[in-house]
Enzyme design. Structure first.
Site, PDB file in Angstrom:
ATOM      1  N   GLU A 260      -4.996  -8.700   0.657  1.00  0.00           N
ATOM      2  CA  GLU A 260      -5.629  -8.394   1.950  1.00  0.00           C
ATOM      3  C   GLU A 260      -7.119  -8.241   1.736  1.00  0.00           C
ATOM      4  OE1 GLU A 260      -4.298  -4.944   4.189  1.00  0.00           O
ATOM      5  OE2 GLU A 260      -2.204  -5.511   3.906  1.00  0.00           O
TER       6      GLU A 260
ATOM      7  N   GLU B 134       0.806  -1.228   0.000  1.00  0.00           N
ATOM      8  CA  GLU B 134       0.000   0.000   0.000  1.00  0.00           C
ATOM      9  C   GLU B 134       0.836   1.274   0.000  1.00  0.00           C
ATOM     10  OE1 GLU B 134      -2.947  -0.123   3.095  1.00  0.00           O
ATOM     11  OE2 GLU B 134      -3.816  -1.973   2.372  1.00  0.00           O
TER      12      GLU B 134
HETATM   13  O1  IFM Z   1      -3.959  -2.976   9.119  1.00  0.00           O
HETATM   14  C1  IFM Z   1      -3.968  -2.465   7.833  1.00  0.00           C
HETATM   15  C2  IFM Z   1      -2.776  -2.982   7.055  1.00  0.00           C
HETATM   16  O2  IFM Z   1      -1.581  -2.663   7.693  1.00  0.00           O
HETATM   17  C3  IFM Z   1      -2.742  -2.389   5.672  1.00  0.00           C
HETATM   18  N1  IFM Z   1      -4.020  -2.575   5.007  1.00  0.00           N
HETATM   19  C4  IFM Z   1      -5.216  -2.211   5.725  1.00  0.00           C
HETATM   20  C5  IFM Z   1      -5.227  -2.864   7.089  1.00  0.00           C
HETATM   21  C6  IFM Z   1      -6.501  -2.473   7.853  1.00  0.00           C
HETATM   22  O3  IFM Z   1      -6.550  -1.096   8.015  1.00  0.00           O
END
Ligand code: IFM
Length: 462
Positions: free
Chosen positions: A376, A177
């Site tokens: 994710e 990210e």
């Molecule tokens: O916890 C975060 C992660 O570090 C990066 N993506 C989103 C998740 C939830 O906010």
């Protein structure tokens, strides 16, 4: 009978579809004294920046309890475990001398995963830049990712890590990210390193992309053959058909969905971004040749769609969105998506928008799009009997299956997160785990969602 017991079994995915769970170093490892400091240590040391006043000094103490955590991944039946390597644990000063004990930790972690039959999937950068590279005195004026040579330091670091665990870790992720790290960390200052540069933060995006390309080269030189990147994305919906709302939504779409994907996949920045960058950083065209170094797959972190409208009158003041405070001078405003359940974080639950995102990527990038992996997906809810997390995951897995049915090449799905952890500026208030962590005793307790996923994965193997 609980509601979840009555649901239809999940549809069958291809046999080689990769199922995994994710974590990141700063959010779980703790053992802060056994590594160099990162920008997050400096950020969380300042009172008022983390909502519950906590830090990740101990977090889940995974550094000392990794065996127990790997056992939980193994018992879950996940094929892969996505974790991040802490750059300041491996290179406390950001470059130069290696902390052998830190590298040994990842070596042991990878061995433990392999012994449990789980593929290790390391991510090289999940926001914890070594503080030494950021430069205390340069906080506003140009340290860390504002500097081009941080990208070169990153490639050196990638080579060090791959040299140690590249023989057993086959699938790698360069960055996690970079959009959030740019926008929240450097434009709005609500994440580390807390810089509030607004659009002057754009070089941070470019240098992370350059770091990605250089790291891909370093990984390939070390013999790694399966490389991707994890970017966060979500459909952007205009609040209305008015030209003002559509323009604002387009702008937001560029920031969230195209700022990183376009250069990586198409080899060019969206128009106005390219113009802004050329004015502030070196030879963008030459760098794009590095940035488009071929990758084997493209990772998508997905949580929610966003409804976006024209800016609200300045008198409306800052607005709250996803735990962030958005200043009124932004060229867009985020609006509520009505009629949908929300998570404890207030994020709307719209599973079918994941299908929309995936088919939209296919439509936007066509043959240039690498195979996709959901790196994710998850939600924050309190409680051990977390039926709402089961509902969320069930709906989103079905949405991925629907995208497959519509011809999108998706190869894997990783739940965020294996266990509750330090949720950045929220502290420990938002629980994303399949496994509950008691932050007093550090005891791990699998939630109902863990049992649900274990059975779902068993059914996929049957
Ligand atoms: O916890 C975060 C992660 O570090 C990066 N993506 C989103 C998740 C939830 O906010």
């Amino acid at each position: 009978m609980a509601a979840s017991d009555a649901r239809e079994p999940l549809p069958q995915f291809p046999r080689d579809f990769l199922w995994g769970v994710s974590t990141s170093a700063h959010q779980i490892e703790g053992a802060v004294d056994e590594r160099g400091p990162s920008v997050w240590d400096a950020f969380t040391a300042v009172s008022g920046r983390v909502k519950d006043g906590t830090t990740a000094a101990v977090a889940c103490d995974h550094y000392h309890r990794y065996r127990e955590d790997v056992a939980l991944v193994g018992e879950l039946g996940a094929g892969a475990y996505r974790f991040s390597v802490s750059w300041p644990r491996v290179l406390p000063g950001g470059s130069g001398e290696v902390n052998t004990a830190g590298l040994d930790f990842y070596d042991r972690l990878v061995d433990e995963l392999c012994a449990a039959g789980v593929s290790p999937v390391p991510t090289l950068f999940h926001w914890d830049t070594p503080l030494a590279l950021d430069g205390e005195g340069e906080r506003e004026s140009g340290g860390g990712w504002l500097r081009r040579d941080t990208a070169e330091r990153f490639a050196e670091y990638a080579a060090v890590v791959a040299g140690r665990i590249g023989d057993r870790a086959k699938k790698w992720i360069t960055l996690n990210e970079p959009a959030e790290h740019t926008l929240l960390g450097h434009a709005l200052g609500q994440h580390a390193p807390g810089k509030q540069l607004m659009f002057d933060a754009l070089p941070v995006a470019h240098h992370q992309l350059l770091a990605h390309g250089l790291a891909v080269r370093a990984l390939r030189a070390a013999g790694v053959t399966d490389i991707g990147i994890a970017n966060s994305h979500g459909p952007t919906w205009p609040a209305s058909a008015s030209p003002e709302d559509v323009q604002a939504a387009d702008f937001y779409d560029v920031l969230l969905n195209r700022l990183f994907a376009d250069p990586l996949i198409l080899g060019r920045y969206p128009d106005f971004i390219g113009q802004l960058l050329s004015a502030t950083t070196g030879d963008v065209e030459a760098d794009l040749k590095v940035i488009t170094e071929p990758i084997d797959w493209y990772g998508i972190n997905f949580y929610q769609p966003t409804k976006v409208g024209a800016p609200l009158p300045a008198a409306a003041g800052p607005t709250e969105f996803s735990g962030l405070t958005l200043p009124p001078e932004l060229p867009f405003s985020v609006r509520e998506i009505e009629g949908r359940a929300v998570t404890d974080f207030g994020w709307p639950v719209v599973p079918e928008s994941l299908t929309e995102l995936l088919t939209g990527f296919r439509d936007r990038y066509g043959d240039r799009l690498p195979p996709l992996v959901i790196t994710e997906n998850g939600c924050s809810y309190e409680g051990l009997d977390d039926q709402r997390r089961i509902d969320y995951l069930d709906g989103h897995v079905r949405a991925v299956h629907q995208a497959l049915a519509e011809g999108v090449d998706v190869r894997g799905y990783f739940v965020w997160s294996l266990m509750d952890n330090f949720e950045w500026a929220e502290g420990y208030r938002q629980r994303f785990g399949l496994v509950h962590v008691d932050y007093e005793t550090l005891e791990r307790t699998p939630k109902a969602s863990y049992a649900w996923l274990r059975e779902a994965l068993r059914a996929q193997r049957a």
